[in-house]
Write a protein that holds these residues in place. Structure first.
Motif, PDB file in Angstrom:
ATOM      1  N   GLY A 286     -11.170  36.629  -0.235  1.00 36.83           N
ATOM      2  CA  GLY A 286     -11.353  37.289   1.593  1.00 36.83           C
ATOM      3  C   GLY A 286     -10.734  37.481   1.772  1.00 36.83           C
ATOM      4  N   ILE A 287     -10.564  37.829   3.168  1.00 34.17           N
ATOM      5  CA  ILE A 287     -10.062  38.642   4.260  1.00 34.17           C
ATOM      6  C   ILE A 287      -8.408  38.220   4.116  1.00 34.17           C
ATOM      7  N   ASP A 288      -7.637  38.751   3.453  1.00 31.18           N
ATOM      8  CA  ASP A 288      -6.077  38.795   3.906  1.00 31.18           C
ATOM      9  C   ASP A 288      -5.501  38.602   5.468  1.00 31.18           C
ATOM     10  N   THR A 294      -8.841  45.820   6.439  1.00 31.63           N
ATOM     11  CA  THR A 294      -9.275  46.451   5.290  1.00 31.63           C
ATOM     12  C   THR A 294      -8.831  45.709   4.155  1.00 31.63           C
ATOM     13  N   GLU A 295      -8.253  44.924   3.908  1.00 32.34           N
ATOM     14  CA  GLU A 295      -8.210  44.438   2.689  1.00 32.34           C
ATOM     15  C   GLU A 295      -8.307  42.888   2.211  1.00 32.34           C
ATOM     16  N   ASP A 334      -7.111  35.142   7.030  1.00 31.34           N
ATOM     17  CA  ASP A 334      -5.615  34.848   6.473  1.00 31.34           C
ATOM     18  C   ASP A 334      -6.460  33.281   6.959  1.00 31.34           C
ATOM     19  N   GLN A 335      -7.365  32.392   7.099  1.00 29.16           N
ATOM     20  CA  GLN A 335      -7.402  31.095   7.496  1.00 29.16           C
ATOM     21  C   GLN A 335      -6.968  30.274   6.637  1.00 29.16           C
ATOM     22  N   ASN A 336      -6.552  28.712   6.932  1.00 31.60           N
ATOM     23  CA  ASN A 336      -5.995  27.965   5.753  1.00 31.60           C
ATOM     24  C   ASN A 336      -7.436  27.348   4.842  1.00 31.60           C
ATOM     25  N   SER A 339     -12.122  31.524   3.470  1.00 30.87           N
ATOM     26  CA  SER A 339     -11.757  33.272   2.959  1.00 30.87           C
ATOM     27  C   SER A 339     -12.721  34.520   4.054  1.00 30.87           C
ATOM     28  N   GLY A 340     -13.538  33.692   4.455  1.00 30.59           N
ATOM     29  CA  GLY A 340     -13.686  34.297   5.400  1.00 30.59           C
ATOM     30  C   GLY A 340     -14.276  35.298   5.138  1.00 30.59           C
TER      31      GLY A 340
END
Length: 357
Positions: A286-288, A294-295, A334-336, A339-340
C-alpha cells in the motif's frame, strides 16, 4: 514511531581486518559469560522463504504469531525489534520495553513451530537506529555484544539473525565495526556448537542500489570476517520527488538489479547465481511514508517482485509488515495496522506464500 524512513541518506528530503581463526579462538577463550542451555535442535529456514515482519511493539493489542499464521497462512515471521533496554545498555528487550523481555514470545514461537513455522529475530529498526538503542550502537563491549547474540540464539532456538541498519546507525562506524566483530565471534561460537547460523542484513536502498554507507556496512563485514547470508533491501520509502506516481514493482527490480552489481564487487569470489541467492527484498503493502502518496505498492507491484524473485532465486521476500496486510484504512499512509489501499485481508501474504520452498 517505528517508521523505516531513510533520514540519513539525503540532506534535502527525509529518508532514512579479517579475524583469523587463531584470533577468534583467543578472544572466545577470554570470554567470561556462560551462555544459556542450548535448544534441543536448530532447524534452518527454507532455501527460499517468505517471512514478513511482525510488529512486536503492537503487543498485546495484536494477534499472536500463531493466530496470525492461522489467519494469514504465513508461517515464518521476522520479529521487529530487539533493542537495548536503554541507550548505553548491553541488555536486550523487545522494543526497549522491560515488559517484553527476550523470552516474551517463547511460548508463541513454540506454537508456531508446531504449525511448521519459525521466526527471525530482528535487531534495530528506525527508532532504535535513530535513538541510540540499536544494541551494537549502545553496547561498546564486543564480547558482551556477542554474548547478547548468542543468548538470543539459545533462548529462542533460532538459526538466523536480522540486522536492520538504517538512520544514524548507517553512519555509526564504531557501531558497524562492533556489530561485525561480534557477528564473527558469534559465528565461530555457533560453528563450534554445530548451530547452522545465518546472518541477514536489512538495508535501505534506492533504484540505483545501496548508498555508500550501506555498502560500507557489508565491506566492513568482509574486513571483520563476518559471513553474511542474506542482504535484504527495503524497496519502499524512496522519496522520489517530481516524477509523479512511481511504478513500485519496476523500482524494486531496478534496486535489486543494481544491488546485485554492487554485491558482485563486495563478494568477488561468488558467482552471479550465488549473489542472487543472497539477495532479499522487503516491500511495504500500500501507501508508504512519502507524504505525496505517489509511492504505492499494489498487488500488481507485488506480483512483479515475486516473479523477479522466483526467476532469479532470491533468498527471502518480506513485507513491512504483516499487520498492515488489510484494507482497513483507505487513503491513509504508512499505518501500522493497514495498507491504505483497497484490498482483502492477507492479499499480499497469499500472493507471497508460494515463494517459501
Amino acid at each position: 514511531m517505528h517508521l523505516r524512513r531513510r533520514f540519513t541518506l539525503r540532506s534535502t528530503v527525509p529518508r532514512s581486518a579479517v579475524l583469523t581463526a587463531t584470533a577468534i579462538a583467543t578472544v572466545i577463550g577470554a570470554m567470561t559469560w556462560s551462555p544459556p542451555a542450548m535448544a534441543a535442535t536448530y532447524t534452518t529456514l527454507p532455501a527460499h522463504v517468505y517471512a514478513p515482519y511482525y510488529e512486536t511493539y503492537l503487543a498485546p493489542n495484536t494477534a499472536s504469531l500463531t493466530a496470525t499464521a492461522q489467519a494469514s497462512g504465513a508461517k515464518y515471521f521476522t520479529l521487529a525489534f530487539l533493542q537495548a533496554t536503554t541507550r548505553g545498555s548491553c541488555s536486550l528487550d523487545w522494543n526497549s520495553n522491560s515488559a517484553q523481555p527476550l523470552n516474551y514470545y517463547n511460548s508463541d514461537i513454540a506454537s508456531l513451530r508446531a504449525l511448521g513455522g519459525d521466526v527471525i529475530p530482528s535487531f534495530g529498526g528506525y527508532s532504535a537506529d535513530h535513538g541510540g538503542t540499536e544494541i551494537a550502537d549502545s553496547c561498546t563491549d564486543v564480547n558482551q555484544l556477542a554474548a547478547d547474540y548468542e543468548s538470543v540464539i539459545t533462548t529462542l532456538g533460532v538459526t538466523r539473525l536480522d540486522m536492520d541498519v538504517e538512520s544514524a546507525s548507517l553512519n555509526n562506524t564504531a557501531g558497524i565495526d562492533r556489530r561485525n566483530r561480534a557477528i564473527a565471534l558469534t559465528e565461530a561460537w555457533a560453528a563450534a556448537n554445530a548451530i547452522p547460523l545465518q546472518i541477514q542484513y536489512t538495508l535501505p536502498v534506492e533504484q540505483y542500489g545501496l548508498d555508500p554507507n550501506g555498502e560500507s556496512v557489508l565491506q566492513n563485514a568482509v574486513a571483520d570476517g563476518a559471513a553474511v547470508t542474506s542482504v535484504d533491501i527495503m524497496v519502499f520509502d524512496y522519496y522520489i520527488a517530481g516524477e509523479g506516481t512511481v511504478n513500485m514493482g519496476q523500482a524494486a527490480v531496478n534496486a535489486a538489479t543494481n544491488t546485485h552489481t554492487q554485491l558482485a564487487g563486495i563478494y568477488p569470489a561468488l558467482t552471479s547465481a550465488q549473489i542472487w541467492g543472497m539477495e532479499a527484498m522487503t516491500m511495504l503493502p500500500g501507501i508508504d511514508d512519502y507524504p505525496k502518496k505517489t509511492e504505492v505498492s499494489s498487488l500488481a507491484d507485488a506480483q512483479t517482485m515475486l516473479t523477479f524473485a522466483q526467476a532469479n532465486g532470491l533468498d527471502l521476500l518480506s513485507m513491512w509488515a504483516i499487520q498492515r496486510d488489510n484494507g482497513g484504512c483507505p487513503g491513509s499512509r504508512d499505518q501500522n495496522t493497514c495498507s491504505g489501499i483497497a484490498q482483502n485481508a492477507w492479499d499480499f501474504s497469499h500472493l507471497f506464500e508460494p515463494f517459501t520452498h
